[in-house]
Structure formats: structure tokens, C-alpha cells
Design an enzyme around this catalytic site. Structure first.
Site, PDB file in Angstrom:
ATOM      1  N   ASP A 166       4.266   0.042   4.055  1.00 52.76           N
ATOM      2  CA  ASP A 166       3.025  -0.410   4.682  1.00 52.76           C
ATOM      3  C   ASP A 166       2.447  -1.483   3.772  1.00 52.76           C
ATOM      4  O   ASP A 166       1.990  -1.189   2.662  1.00 52.76           O
ATOM      5  CB  ASP A 166       2.027   0.750   4.854  1.00 52.76           C
ATOM      6  CG  ASP A 166       0.753   0.312   5.576  1.00 52.76           C
ATOM      7  OD1 ASP A 166       0.642  -0.889   5.912  1.00 52.76           O
ATOM      8  OD2 ASP A 166      -0.129   1.166   5.808  1.00 52.76           O
ATOM      9  N   LYS A 190       3.375  10.143  10.086  1.00 49.12           N
ATOM     10  CA  LYS A 190       3.078   9.604   8.740  1.00 49.12           C
ATOM     11  C   LYS A 190       1.837  10.317   8.218  1.00 49.12           C
ATOM     12  O   LYS A 190       0.776  10.223   8.850  1.00 49.12           O
ATOM     13  CB  LYS A 190       2.820   8.096   8.885  1.00 49.12           C
ATOM     14  CG  LYS A 190       2.350   7.382   7.633  1.00 49.12           C
ATOM     15  CD  LYS A 190       1.995   5.913   7.941  1.00 49.12           C
ATOM     16  CE  LYS A 190       1.501   5.232   6.666  1.00 49.12           C
ATOM     17  NZ  LYS A 190       0.912   3.904   6.905  1.00 49.12           N
ATOM     18  N   GLU A 198       5.025  -2.101   7.984  1.00 52.12           N
ATOM     19  CA  GLU A 198       3.742  -2.002   8.694  1.00 52.12           C
ATOM     20  C   GLU A 198       2.781  -3.096   8.234  1.00 52.12           C
ATOM     21  O   GLU A 198       2.730  -3.399   7.037  1.00 52.12           O
ATOM     22  CB  GLU A 198       3.146  -0.607   8.401  1.00 52.12           C
ATOM     23  CG  GLU A 198       1.841  -0.299   9.107  1.00 52.12           C
ATOM     24  CD  GLU A 198       1.398   1.138   8.793  1.00 52.12           C
ATOM     25  OE1 GLU A 198       2.257   2.036   8.671  1.00 52.12           O
ATOM     26  OE2 GLU A 198       0.178   1.351   8.659  1.00 52.12           O
ATOM     27  N   LYS A 229      -3.731   6.499  15.253  1.00 50.63           N
ATOM     28  CA  LYS A 229      -4.678   7.263  14.435  1.00 50.63           C
ATOM     29  C   LYS A 229      -5.879   7.621  15.311  1.00 50.63           C
ATOM     30  O   LYS A 229      -6.650   6.729  15.693  1.00 50.63           O
ATOM     31  CB  LYS A 229      -5.165   6.410  13.261  1.00 50.63           C
ATOM     32  CG  LYS A 229      -4.100   6.044  12.231  1.00 50.63           C
ATOM     33  CD  LYS A 229      -4.642   4.955  11.296  1.00 50.63           C
ATOM     34  CE  LYS A 229      -3.840   4.829  10.003  1.00 50.63           C
ATOM     35  NZ  LYS A 229      -4.278   3.644   9.205  1.00 50.63           N
ATOM     36  N   GLN A 276       0.806  -1.231   0.000  1.00 49.23           N
ATOM     37  CA  GLN A 276       0.000   0.000   0.000  1.00 49.23           C
ATOM     38  C   GLN A 276       0.839   1.282   0.000  1.00 49.23           C
ATOM     39  O   GLN A 276       0.490   2.255  -0.666  1.00 49.23           O
ATOM     40  CB  GLN A 276      -0.915  -0.005   1.225  1.00 49.23           C
ATOM     41  CG  GLN A 276      -1.805   1.208   1.328  1.00 49.23           C
ATOM     42  CD  GLN A 276      -2.705   1.150   2.552  1.00 49.23           C
ATOM     43  OE1 GLN A 276      -3.724   0.502   2.545  1.00 49.23           O
ATOM     44  NE2 GLN A 276      -2.294   1.813   3.613  1.00 49.23           N
ATOM     45  N   ASP A 316      -0.891  -1.486  12.564  1.00 46.55           N
ATOM     46  CA  ASP A 316      -1.980  -0.544  12.270  1.00 46.55           C
ATOM     47  C   ASP A 316      -3.301  -1.299  12.422  1.00 46.55           C
ATOM     48  O   ASP A 316      -3.938  -1.265  13.483  1.00 46.55           O
ATOM     49  CB  ASP A 316      -1.783   0.014  10.851  1.00 46.55           C
ATOM     50  CG  ASP A 316      -2.922   0.888  10.372  1.00 46.55           C
ATOM     51  OD1 ASP A 316      -3.793   1.230  11.181  1.00 46.55           O
ATOM     52  OD2 ASP A 316      -2.959   1.241   9.179  1.00 46.55           O
ATOM     53  N   GLU A 338      -2.974   9.234  -1.780  1.00 46.92           N
ATOM     54  CA  GLU A 338      -2.291  10.064  -0.785  1.00 46.92           C
ATOM     55  C   GLU A 338      -1.191  10.910  -1.409  1.00 46.92           C
ATOM     56  O   GLU A 338      -0.334  11.435  -0.702  1.00 46.92           O
ATOM     57  CB  GLU A 338      -1.725   9.188   0.337  1.00 46.92           C
ATOM     58  CG  GLU A 338      -2.825   8.453   1.094  1.00 46.92           C
ATOM     59  CD  GLU A 338      -2.330   7.793   2.372  1.00 46.92           C
ATOM     60  OE1 GLU A 338      -1.172   8.006   2.774  1.00 46.92           O
ATOM     61  OE2 GLU A 338      -3.126   7.057   2.981  1.00 46.92           O
TER      62      GLU A 338
HETATM   63  P1  PGA Z   1      -6.033   4.270   5.365  1.00 47.58           P
HETATM   64  O1  PGA Z   1      -4.508   4.012   5.062  1.00 47.58           O
HETATM   65  O2  PGA Z   1      -6.182   5.610   5.946  1.00 47.58           O
HETATM   66  O3  PGA Z   1      -6.690   4.088   4.032  1.00 47.58           O
HETATM   67  O4  PGA Z   1      -6.468   3.193   6.344  1.00 47.58           O
HETATM   68  C1  PGA Z   1      -3.474   4.459   5.880  1.00 47.58           C
HETATM   69  C2  PGA Z   1      -2.707   3.305   6.493  1.00 47.58           C
HETATM   70  O5  PGA Z   1      -3.032   2.132   6.258  1.00 47.58           O
HETATM   71  O6  PGA Z   1      -1.777   3.535   7.255  1.00 47.58           O
HETATM   72 ZN    ZN Z   2      -1.505   1.067   7.510  1.00 54.11          ZN
END
Ligand code: PGA
Ligand code: ZN
Length: 431
Positions: A243, A389, A286, A338, A164, A313, A206
Site C-alpha cells: 500500500d 486486509k 494500493e 472500508k 505505508q 483506497d 498496525e
Molecule cells: P488507515 O490505513 O486506516 O490509516 O487509513 C489503512 C489503509 O490505508 O489501507
Molecule cells: Zn490504503
């Protein structure tokens, strides 16, 4: 200045993917006011606070009018009259009012926007920016080391490659500003290489370049070449961080690698990733395995060894309890933090404290669906988190955050925004 909550207002605004999201505004008796916007993820862990979405036909079911109504109605009613400086009480009132374990009744989006707005209002009542308000009593304040996406992938790029995020971390930079300068050069170099190879197809969710690669390894090769072309030593000055977001392509210990057109089990995926760790200057990885594969995650953490950050995560979803459970079996060594996964700042901070108690590292992180909101930068600085991040080095929902860090660095009279001492990072011994 008095800081009693006198009004809470919710409104619908829009995020970086053109989806509706919740903004909350909190007004206090002394005239102070705070505002914040909820972000949203694409690769969402199953243990996250649940966003309240309206369903139905409008905007693909993503509308948030019900969540906005919750802010204006039940949440406002629960909070009015309480002191905004007592974040724990305010968050507990919202949690009690919601009454569910996953925050699905009022909505994690409604609650996190309000929780962050309360913090901003309280800081404003004390005439301070949020980072300084949160850092009260700390003797050392520093800027976090940025982790910046160069190529997007996975759920953020139509699954063009499995991984990702292909990110860089300017581990050799001496200051926050210098880490951004180095990252900007690498981002530019990566764009040049892609254009020259005829692979430039714009950017992913992103802001990282769209990964028009034939394999995950090709992306890694390009990343190393981009670091070199920018004039940096891969590993020593600018290192790679990945990640994998493995929960997105695996269940029950089976993983489908679309880029390679094959399926592997937990050990097969681990072996592939361990071979990357041996071949490329990778310092962090990650979600290398799925959130339902904790034993494999523990085996991978042990096999990867001390010098590598194994970041959790989806595995831990910013939950203190899940971090304690993961740490107890040695699954991972670093927590991604997060706020919208937890749903309130109090629970987010509890997750950070649990990570610290377990001897883990921590990284404050944005989501793929972001806005101009820069609260997470203040949280990282104010809570003394060493890494941040927020996606790539393009698009204003990302740059707003990197730029806020520059303002904070300037405001810091002591240390001039220096990064924390390099040897204090878990990978220090390796460098
Ligand atoms: P997401 O991706 O905000 O789409 O979950 C960010 C991540 O996986 O760190
Ligand atoms: Zn992640």
C-alpha cells in the site's frame, strides 16, 4: 422472533491507538441485541464519511462525546420502531436524519457503529452469526485470502519509509488456516532478520515491524528474504502486496520521497513502482498515485498489466459513484472496501456491488485505529469478498479478526474453510 428496534445506546470506548471511539448497541423487541465499534484511519481519503470529534483540549481534540450523544439522541429517535432486518430502511433513516453529504452532522463514526450494530442485532434475532445471516441464499461460502502487513511505514510509522504497508499474501495456501500459518512463519522470519541486522525497533501502528530501513527497496529486499527464510517460494507461495498510500506524500502530481530524499512527478513515481513490479514478486499495489491524480492512475493501471491488482483506497473511499467513475477511465481494478469510509452498511454494500459490476476485484479492510470489533470479517465472508486486509499478525485488535475467521472456517460444514479457487483471483494467470 420479532425484530423491532426498541433501544439504541451509544457509549465511548477506546481504540488501539488509545483514542476515544464510538460503540453502538441496538436492542430489539424479541430480546435480540447487537453491538459494534467504529474504527478510524490515519491516512484518510478526502471523500470519506467524516468522523464527529469534539475538538478542544481533551485527548487532542479526538473525543467523541458529541457522536455518542448523537447515537443516544437523534439516531435512536429516528430508528426506534423500525425493523432491524430492513437494513436499507434503517440506514436511509440515519442518512436523512444527518442531512449532510459527508455525514459530518451526526458523524460517520456514530452512523457506522449503529449501522453495524443493527446488522448484528438482526442476525441475532434470526439466531445466526452475522456472516451466515448475510450469506443467506448464497450457494458457496468461503473464507477470504488474508493480506497481512509485515513492515509498517508511511503515516503508521512516523514516515520512516514512504510506503505505508509492506504486506504478504499466501497465494499458494490451500485453506484460510494454512494462509495464517504461512504468514506467521514469514512474520517470525522477518523479525529474526531484523534482529540479526540490528534493526529491530518494535512495531508500527498496525503491528508490522517498525521499518528501520534506509530505503523502500531495503524493506522489499528484507521481505523477500523473510519469505525465503520461512521456507516459501516468493511469488508462487507467498507474494508481496504494497500500500503506497501516495496521497499522503503527494499533491498535484508532485511526490516527495522522504526515504530517498527526492521529489518526483507522477511519471517518475510510476516508473519507480513499475521497476519494483519487475524486480520483486509483487501481486498487488494500493494507491500507487495520489487521489487527485486519476489520469496518472489510469496510465499506471494500463502499464502494470493484467496480472497485477491495482487497489483503490483513497481514490474511491468505498463510494459506488467514485468506483464507477474510476472504472470508466480504467483507473485501478480492485476496490478496497472500508465500511467507515462509507458510513453505513447499505452504502458499503453498494460500493461492493459497483466494483463487481465494473469487473473489479474487492478487498474488505480494517483501519489503522481498530478495536476488538470483528464485524469486517463477517462482512467479507457473508458478502463473498475474496480478500481481507486487517494489518499485521500481532496485537489483539488484529488477531481478534484473524481468529474470528478461524471460528467461521470451523463452522462452515461444507468446504472446511477452503479458500476460493486460486484461478478465480485476478493474478491467477500470472502464477
Ligand atoms: P488507515 O490505513 O486506516 O490509516 O487509513 C489503512 C489503509 O490505508 O489501507
Ligand atoms: Zn490504503
Amino acid at each position: 422472533m420479532t425484530a423491532e428496534i426498541i433501544a439504541v445506546k451509544g457509549r465511548r470506548v477506546w481504540d488501539s491507538r488509545g483514542r476515544p471511539t464510538v460503540e453502538a448497541e441496538v436492542h430489539l423487541s424479541g430480546g435480540a441485541c447487537g453491538r459494534a465499534i467504529a474504527p478510524a484511519g490515519a491516512s484518510v481519503g478526502s471523500g470519506e464519511a467524516v468522523d464527529k470529534r469534539d475538538g478542544g483540549r481533551a485527548f487532542g481534540g479526538y473525543d467523541v462525546l458529541l457522536a455518542v450523544a448523537a447515537v443516544n439522541g437523534e439516531i435512536a429517535e429516528a430508528l426506534i420502531g423500525h425493523d432491524a432486518r430492513d437494513q436499507a430502511v434503517a440506514d436511509a433513516l440515519m442518512i436523512a436524519c444527518d442531512g449532510t453529504v459527508d455525514k459530518s452532522r451526526l458523524g460517520g463514526n456514530a452512523m457506522v457503529a449503529t449501522s453495524m450494530a443493527i446488522a448484528h442485532a438482526a442476525a441475532c434475532a434470526e439466531n445466526m452469526p452475522l456472516w451466515r445471516y448475510l450469506a443467506k441464499g448464497c450457494d458457496e461460502i468461503f473464507l477470504p485470502l488474508p493480506e497481512v502487513q509485515i513492515f509498517g511505514g508511511g503515516a503508521h510509522a512516523g514516515r520512516r519509509v514512504d510506503v505505508q504497508d509492506f504486506m504478504v499474501v499466501a497465494v499458494g495456501a490451500r485453506t484460510y488456516e494454512q494462509s495464517l500459518e504461512w504468514t506467521a512463519e514469514v512474520y517470525r522470519a522477518a523479525g529474526t532478520l531484523m534482529s540479526e541486522a540490528g534493526l529491530m525497533q518494535g512495531v508500527a501502528d498496525e503491528g508490522g515491524f517498525w521499518p528501520a530501513f534506509g530505503s523502500n527497496e531495503q524493506a522489499l529486499d528484507f521481505l523477500v528474504r523473510a519469505i525465503e527464510l520461512a521456507g516459501f517460494a516468493p511469488g508462487d507461495e507467498v507474494a508481496i502486496s504494497l500500500d503506497i498510500a501516495a496521497s499522503d506524500f503527494g499533491r498535484g502530481g508532485r511526490y516527495r520521497l522522504a526515504a530517498d530524499d527526492r521529489e518526483v512527478d507522477s511519471d517518475g513515481l510510476s516508473e519507480m513502482l513499475l521497476s519494483w513490479l519487475a524486480r520483486y514478486p509483487i501481486i498487488a499495489i494500493e494507491d500507487p498515485l495520489g487521489e487527485d491524480d486519476p489520469e496518472a492512475m489510469a496510465r499506471f493501471t494500463a502499464a502494470a498489466g493484467e496480472g497485477i491488482q491495482i487497489v483503490c483506497d483513497d481514490f474511491i473511499c468505498t463510494s459506488a459513484g467514485k468506483i464507477e467513475a474510476a472504472a470508466a477511465i480504467g483507473a485501478g481494478n480492485t476496490a478496497l472496501i472500508k465500511p467507515n469510509q462509507a458510513g453505513t452498511l447499505t452504502e458499503t454494500k453498494a460500493a461492493l456491488d459497483a466494483a463487481r459490476l465494473a469487473g473489479w476485484g474487492s478487498i474488505v479492510s480494517a483501519r489503522s485505529g481498530e478495536t476488538e470489533d470483528v464485524t469486517i470479517v463477517h462482512l467479507a465472508v457473508g458478502w463473498g469478498v475474496k480478500q481481507l486486509k486487517v494489518g499485521s499478525f500481532a496485537r489483539s485488535e488484529r488477531m481478534a479478526k484473524w481468529n474470528e475467521g478461524l471460528r467461521i472456517a470451523e463452522a462452515l460444514t461444507q468446504g472446511g474453510g477452503a479458500l476460493p479457487a486460486r484461478q478465480s483471483f485476478p493474478w491467477g494467470q500470472r502464477l
